[in-house]
Design a protein around this motif. Structure first.
Motif, PDB file in Angstrom:
ATOM      1  N   ASP A  99     -14.832  24.364  24.717  1.00  0.00           N
ATOM      2  CA  ASP A  99     -15.465  25.265  25.673  1.00  0.00           C
ATOM      3  C   ASP A  99     -14.679  25.290  26.981  1.00  0.00           C
ATOM      4  O   ASP A  99     -13.663  24.614  27.136  1.00  0.00           O
ATOM      5  N   GLU A 100     -15.156  26.048  27.935  1.00  0.00           N
ATOM      6  CA  GLU A 100     -14.433  26.217  29.199  1.00  0.00           C
ATOM      7  C   GLU A 100     -14.301  24.905  29.963  1.00  0.00           C
ATOM      8  O   GLU A 100     -13.301  24.683  30.658  1.00  0.00           O
ATOM      9  N   PHE A 101     -15.269  24.011  29.819  1.00  0.00           N
ATOM     10  CA  PHE A 101     -15.217  22.748  30.544  1.00  0.00           C
ATOM     11  C   PHE A 101     -14.113  21.851  29.988  1.00  0.00           C
ATOM     12  O   PHE A 101     -13.394  21.197  30.743  1.00  0.00           O
ATOM     13  N   VAL A 102     -13.984  21.816  28.675  1.00  0.00           N
ATOM     14  CA  VAL A 102     -12.919  21.035  28.045  1.00  0.00           C
ATOM     15  C   VAL A 102     -11.559  21.610  28.424  1.00  0.00           C
ATOM     16  O   VAL A 102     -10.619  20.866  28.764  1.00  0.00           O
ATOM     17  N   GLU A 103     -11.429  22.937  28.375  1.00  0.00           N
ATOM     18  CA  GLU A 103     -10.154  23.572  28.711  1.00  0.00           C
ATOM     19  C   GLU A 103      -9.762  23.288  30.157  1.00  0.00           C
ATOM     20  O   GLU A 103      -8.597  22.979  30.448  1.00  0.00           O
ATOM     21  N   ARG A 104     -10.732  23.385  31.062  1.00  0.00           N
ATOM     22  CA  ARG A 104     -10.437  23.122  32.475  1.00  0.00           C
ATOM     23  C   ARG A 104     -10.106  21.658  32.699  1.00  0.00           C
ATOM     24  O   ARG A 104      -9.201  21.330  33.474  1.00  0.00           O
ATOM     25  N   ALA A 105     -10.820  20.770  32.022  1.00  0.00           N
ATOM     26  CA  ALA A 105     -10.535  19.341  32.167  1.00  0.00           C
ATOM     27  C   ALA A 105      -9.144  19.009  31.643  1.00  0.00           C
ATOM     28  O   ALA A 105      -8.399  18.236  32.257  1.00  0.00           O
ATOM     29  N   ARG A 106      -8.772  19.592  30.499  1.00  0.00           N
ATOM     30  CA  ARG A 106      -7.439  19.337  29.939  1.00  0.00           C
ATOM     31  C   ARG A 106      -6.348  19.853  30.885  1.00  0.00           C
ATOM     32  O   ARG A 106      -5.342  19.164  31.106  1.00  0.00           O
ATOM     33  N   ALA A 107      -6.561  21.016  31.448  1.00  0.00           N
ATOM     34  CA  ALA A 107      -5.581  21.561  32.401  1.00  0.00           C
ATOM     35  C   ALA A 107      -5.490  20.673  33.634  1.00  0.00           C
ATOM     36  O   ALA A 107      -4.394  20.449  34.180  1.00  0.00           O
ATOM     37  N   GLU A 108      -6.634  20.137  34.076  1.00  0.00           N
ATOM     38  CA  GLU A 108      -6.655  19.254  35.236  1.00  0.00           C
ATOM     39  C   GLU A 108      -5.893  17.959  34.959  1.00  0.00           C
ATOM     40  O   GLU A 108      -5.132  17.477  35.807  1.00  0.00           O
ATOM     41  N   VAL A 109      -6.077  17.420  33.773  1.00  0.00           N
ATOM     42  CA  VAL A 109      -5.360  16.193  33.404  1.00  0.00           C
ATOM     43  C   VAL A 109      -3.860  16.461  33.337  1.00  0.00           C
ATOM     44  O   VAL A 109      -3.050  15.641  33.800  1.00  0.00           O
ATOM     45  N   GLU A 110      -3.466  17.596  32.780  1.00  0.00           N
ATOM     46  CA  GLU A 110      -2.043  17.936  32.716  1.00  0.00           C
ATOM     47  C   GLU A 110      -1.445  18.054  34.112  1.00  0.00           C
ATOM     48  O   GLU A 110      -0.328  17.570  34.370  1.00  0.00           O
ATOM     49  N   ARG A 111      -2.172  18.687  35.040  1.00  0.00           N
ATOM     50  CA  ARG A 111      -1.681  18.806  36.418  1.00  0.00           C
ATOM     51  C   ARG A 111      -1.572  17.428  37.072  1.00  0.00           C
ATOM     52  O   ARG A 111      -0.633  17.153  37.821  1.00  0.00           O
ATOM     53  N   MET A 112      -2.558  16.565  36.787  1.00  0.00           N
ATOM     54  CA  MET A 112      -2.537  15.216  37.340  1.00  0.00           C
ATOM     55  C   MET A 112      -1.308  14.440  36.854  1.00  0.00           C
ATOM     56  O   MET A 112      -0.597  13.807  37.644  1.00  0.00           O
ATOM     57  N   LEU A 113      -1.047  14.488  35.540  1.00  0.00           N
ATOM     58  CA  LEU A 113       0.098  13.769  34.983  1.00  0.00           C
ATOM     59  C   LEU A 113       1.409  14.289  35.556  1.00  0.00           C
ATOM     60  O   LEU A 113       2.336  13.515  35.835  1.00  0.00           O
ATOM     61  N   GLU A 114       1.481  15.609  35.733  1.00  0.00           N
ATOM     62  CA  GLU A 114       2.689  16.202  36.303  1.00  0.00           C
ATOM     63  C   GLU A 114       2.886  15.763  37.737  1.00  0.00           C
ATOM     64  O   GLU A 114       3.998  15.400  38.149  1.00  0.00           O
ATOM     65  N   ARG A 115       1.815  15.759  38.531  1.00  0.00           N
ATOM     66  CA  ARG A 115       1.932  15.338  39.923  1.00  0.00           C
ATOM     67  C   ARG A 115       2.349  13.873  40.028  1.00  0.00           C
ATOM     68  O   ARG A 115       3.142  13.497  40.900  1.00  0.00           O
ATOM     69  N   LEU A 116       1.818  13.041  39.143  1.00  0.00           N
ATOM     70  CA  LEU A 116       2.141  11.622  39.169  1.00  0.00           C
ATOM     71  C   LEU A 116       3.523  11.317  38.599  1.00  0.00           C
ATOM     72  O   LEU A 116       4.059  10.228  38.809  1.00  0.00           O
ATOM     73  N   GLY A 117       4.087  12.282  37.863  1.00  0.00           N
ATOM     74  CA  GLY A 117       5.372  12.037  37.223  1.00  0.00           C
ATOM     75  C   GLY A 117       5.268  11.164  35.994  1.00  0.00           C
ATOM     76  O   GLY A 117       6.234  10.494  35.615  1.00  0.00           O
ATOM     77  N   TRP A 118       4.117  11.182  35.344  1.00  0.00           N
ATOM     78  CA  TRP A 118       3.884  10.347  34.160  1.00  0.00           C
ATOM     79  C   TRP A 118       4.325  11.117  32.908  1.00  0.00           C
ATOM     80  O   TRP A 118       3.512  11.531  32.085  1.00  0.00           O
ATOM     81  N   SER A 119       5.631  11.267  32.745  1.00  0.00           N
ATOM     82  CA  SER A 119       6.154  12.061  31.633  1.00  0.00           C
ATOM     83  C   SER A 119       5.883  11.399  30.282  1.00  0.00           C
ATOM     84  O   SER A 119       5.689  12.094  29.273  1.00  0.00           O
ATOM     85  N   ASN A 120       5.868  10.070  30.242  1.00  0.00           N
ATOM     86  CA  ASN A 120       5.596   9.385  28.976  1.00  0.00           C
ATOM     87  C   ASN A 120       4.159   9.645  28.520  1.00  0.00           C
ATOM     88  O   ASN A 120       3.902   9.857  27.331  1.00  0.00           O
ATOM     89  N   ALA A 121       3.227   9.610  29.474  1.00  0.00           N
ATOM     90  CA  ALA A 121       1.833   9.904  29.140  1.00  0.00           C
ATOM     91  C   ALA A 121       1.684  11.343  28.658  1.00  0.00           C
ATOM     92  O   ALA A 121       0.906  11.627  27.742  1.00  0.00           O
ATOM     93  N   GLN A 122       2.446  12.263  29.269  1.00  0.00           N
ATOM     94  CA  GLN A 122       2.415  13.650  28.813  1.00  0.00           C
ATOM     95  C   GLN A 122       2.933  13.759  27.380  1.00  0.00           C
ATOM     96  O   GLN A 122       2.377  14.501  26.565  1.00  0.00           O
ATOM     97  N   ALA A 123       3.981  13.017  27.070  1.00  0.00           N
ATOM     98  CA  ALA A 123       4.558  13.076  25.725  1.00  0.00           C
ATOM     99  C   ALA A 123       3.595  12.541  24.672  1.00  0.00           C
ATOM    100  O   ALA A 123       3.624  12.985  23.517  1.00  0.00           O
ATOM    101  N   LEU A 124       2.732  11.605  25.067  1.00  0.00           N
ATOM    102  CA  LEU A 124       1.794  10.990  24.130  1.00  0.00           C
ATOM    103  C   LEU A 124       0.442  11.709  24.084  1.00  0.00           C
ATOM    104  O   LEU A 124      -0.441  11.309  23.338  1.00  0.00           O
ATOM    105  N   SER A 125       0.306  12.766  24.877  1.00  0.00           N
ATOM    106  CA  SER A 125      -1.022  13.370  25.058  1.00  0.00           C
ATOM    107  C   SER A 125      -1.638  13.895  23.761  1.00  0.00           C
ATOM    108  O   SER A 125      -2.859  13.893  23.604  1.00  0.00           O
TER     109      SER A 125
END
Length: 214
Positions: A99-125
């Motif tokens: 649903d829209e809440f899951v989609e928004r939360a996933r996008a928020e987590v992706e933005r968070m990982l990008e801001r933090l520079g956690w590329s390994n966490a992004q690769a394992l997502s």
């Protein structure tokens, strides 16, 4: 040592030890005769680990067996071995639908990982249970009407990274790979309740400072 001494030193009843042996959580002892086996210090140490996972961590026996299997698998590299063992632990359920809440939360987590520079966490997502748990939790919060955005999430993530550094610094004080993976798992099972309790104690302290006891 015989089974009775193993039971006495570990504090685990003989019947429970036999159950762990049948379920493959504990390696068989050295057979002396048809009815008697001998156990060593490694059996005692492993039995204490099993007891911590099953009795304190409340893991189902099947889950504990899977976790221990990953701990013992020296064919894997440290990161994969540790990840496999930790991912076998009980997790928060996956997001309920898309649903829209899951989609928004996933996008928020992706933005968070990008801001933090956690590329390994992004690769394992795509395979990480922790990533899915994070999405599930944030989606549930938003579904209840709380606007928990990236500006609030990032400071928490940075604090958790400091905790992770402390965790792995402690892991690296142990000699063997099996011990390192084992202590990482035990740290997750046994210390997460401690960290949660410390957070609540800190909240009580800060609440009293701000608002008093009225």
């Amino acid at each position: 040592m015989r089974l009775a001494e193993l039971s006495k030193r570990s504090g685990v009843p003989i019947a429970t030890i036999k159950y762990y042996l049948r379920e493959g959580l504990l390696a068989p002892g050295r057979q002396i005769n048809a009815r008697t086996a001998e156990y060593d210090e490694e059996h005692l140490r492993r039995l204490r680990v099993v007891r911590a996972l099953v009795q304190i961590g409340r893991l189902p026996v099947a889950t504990a067996r899977e976790v221990l299997g990953h701990i013992d698998d020296d064919s894997l590299g440290r990161t994969v071995r540790m990840g496999a063992a930790l991912w076998a632990l009980p997790q928060v359920p996956d997001p309920d639908g898309e649903d829209e809440f899951v989609e928004r939360a996933r996008a928020e987590v992706e933005r968070m990982l990008e801001r933090l520079g956690w590329s390994n966490a992004q690769a394992l997502s795509t395979i990480s249970p922790a990533y899915r748990s994070l999405v599930t939790g944030l989606a549930a919060f938003r579904r209840l009407g709380y606007d928990w955005d990236i500006e609030l999430t990032v400071p928490y993530a940075r604090l958790m990274h400091q905790v992770a550094v402390l965790d792995l610094d402690f892991v690296e004080t142990h000699a063997s790979e099996a011990e390192r993976v084992e202590v990482a798992v035990l740290g997750t099972v046994l210390l997460e309740p401690v960290l949660s309790a410390l957070r609540r104690v800190a909240q009580e302290e800060e609440s009293a400072r701000r608002y008093g006891f009225e």
